[in-house]
Write an enzyme that holds these catalytic residues in place. Structure first.
Site: not given
Ligand code: GUN
Length: 294
Positions: A122, A99, A55
């Site tokens: 998110d 995350q 990311k």
């Molecule tokens: N863990 C699994 N998918 C995601 C996501 O799309 N965003 C975040 N922050 N954590 C995740």
């Protein structure tokens, strides 16, 4: 019957990322805005480390700033909340991503609710979840379901009246996905681990979103002929020959013979998540500066 059309998420995401990079360049040239994304990772979950690094790298490649905060497993909730508070107040940070999963001693709910909803790229803050659910708009849509919807609409423009089955009820994918499908006038069913007859529910579906996290659970015989199948699963399994395979929640080799269109794993939904995160970060930066998103 002909084999299903393969929905190339990798190529779609690459185009979207290139478009976002052009837009980021335009707001820099026109308004001196450089979107900033802060990533927060707690602990050493190897999969999470890979996702967060990807990311951060993608943000930089799109001309954005990336601020990576990698904290040790034993970080206390209060310390994490203090970091979120600092990021909320930092004008160079337009988007904040925590995350998931977080270590067990930290309340994910408390942490996600502490993120400024305007920086919640998110889309996990209750305010943004509520905006999506009520159709109010103006919030942020979670990245994976947003990407699924783009892929779905690339093969079926009008979803009105279609029967959609969402298998999986997570806050990250299943629930927001159901809201998006309702917004497109689908008749939506949600299935989960306690659903009595998942195979039968699947057979009814014109659109099948598989987001249960169980490798190859959904068999070809469960799929309605001609259905559009979006596979959100991403699991590592060992083949009979001892090789490591990346597979989805759908038994692809069977499903491709029945479905009308299907996303592969890898190269389907996965790359869309990052592209949509960049999209949300660009939108966040524009909104915070009062500039219309290009
Ligand atoms: N863990 C699994 N998918 C995601 C996501 O799309 N965003 C975040 N922050 N954590 C995740």
């Amino acid at each position: 019957m002909a084999e299903a059309r393969i929905i190339d998420g990798k190529a779609f995401a690459a185009r979207l990322r290139a478009e976002i990079a052009v837009k980021a360049e335009a707001i820099k040239a026109g308004h001196d805005i450089v979107p900033g994304l802060a990533t927060v990772l707690v602990g050493e979950n190897p999969a999470s480390e890979i996702y967060v690094r990807a990311k951060s790298k993608a943000a930089k490649a799109a001309g954005m700033l990336s601020f990576a905060h990698n904290l040790p497993e034993e970080t206390r909730e209060a310390e994490l909340l203090a970091l979120i508070d600092r990021l909320n107040g930092d004008d160079t940070v337009n988007g904040i991503l925590v995350q998931l999963p977080l270590p067990g001693h930290i309340s994910a709910q408390a942490v996600l609710a502490a993120v400024d909803p305007a920086k919640d790229v998110d889309g996990f803050h209750p305010i943004n979840a509520g905006r999506l659910m009520t159709g109010a708009g103006g919030g942020f849509v979670p990245c994976t379901p947003q990407g699924c919807m783009m892929l779905l609409k690339s093969v079926r423009r009008d979803l009105t009246g279609l029967k959609a089955l969402v298998a999986g009820r997570s806050n990250i994918v299943g629930k927001p996905m159901a809201s998006l499908l309702l917004g497109e006038n689908c008749t939506v069913t949600m299935a989960h681990s306690r659903t009595r007859d998942l195979a039968e529910e699947c057979r009814q579906a014109d659109i099948l979103i598989a987001a249960v996290g169980r490798p190859r659970l959904i068999k070809g015989a469960w799929i309605k002929p001609g259905a559009t199948v979006i596979d959100v699963g991403f699991s590592r399994i060992e083949s009979a020959r001892g090789e490591t395979l990346l597979v989805g929640d759908v038994q692809f080799a069977e499903a491709v013979k029945v479905a009308g269109a299907i996303t592969p794993v890898p190269g389907g939904v996965g790359p869309m998540t990052i592209a949509c995160l960049l999209r949300n970060t660009l939108i966040a930066a524009c909104r915070q500066s009062g500039v219309e998103a290009p």
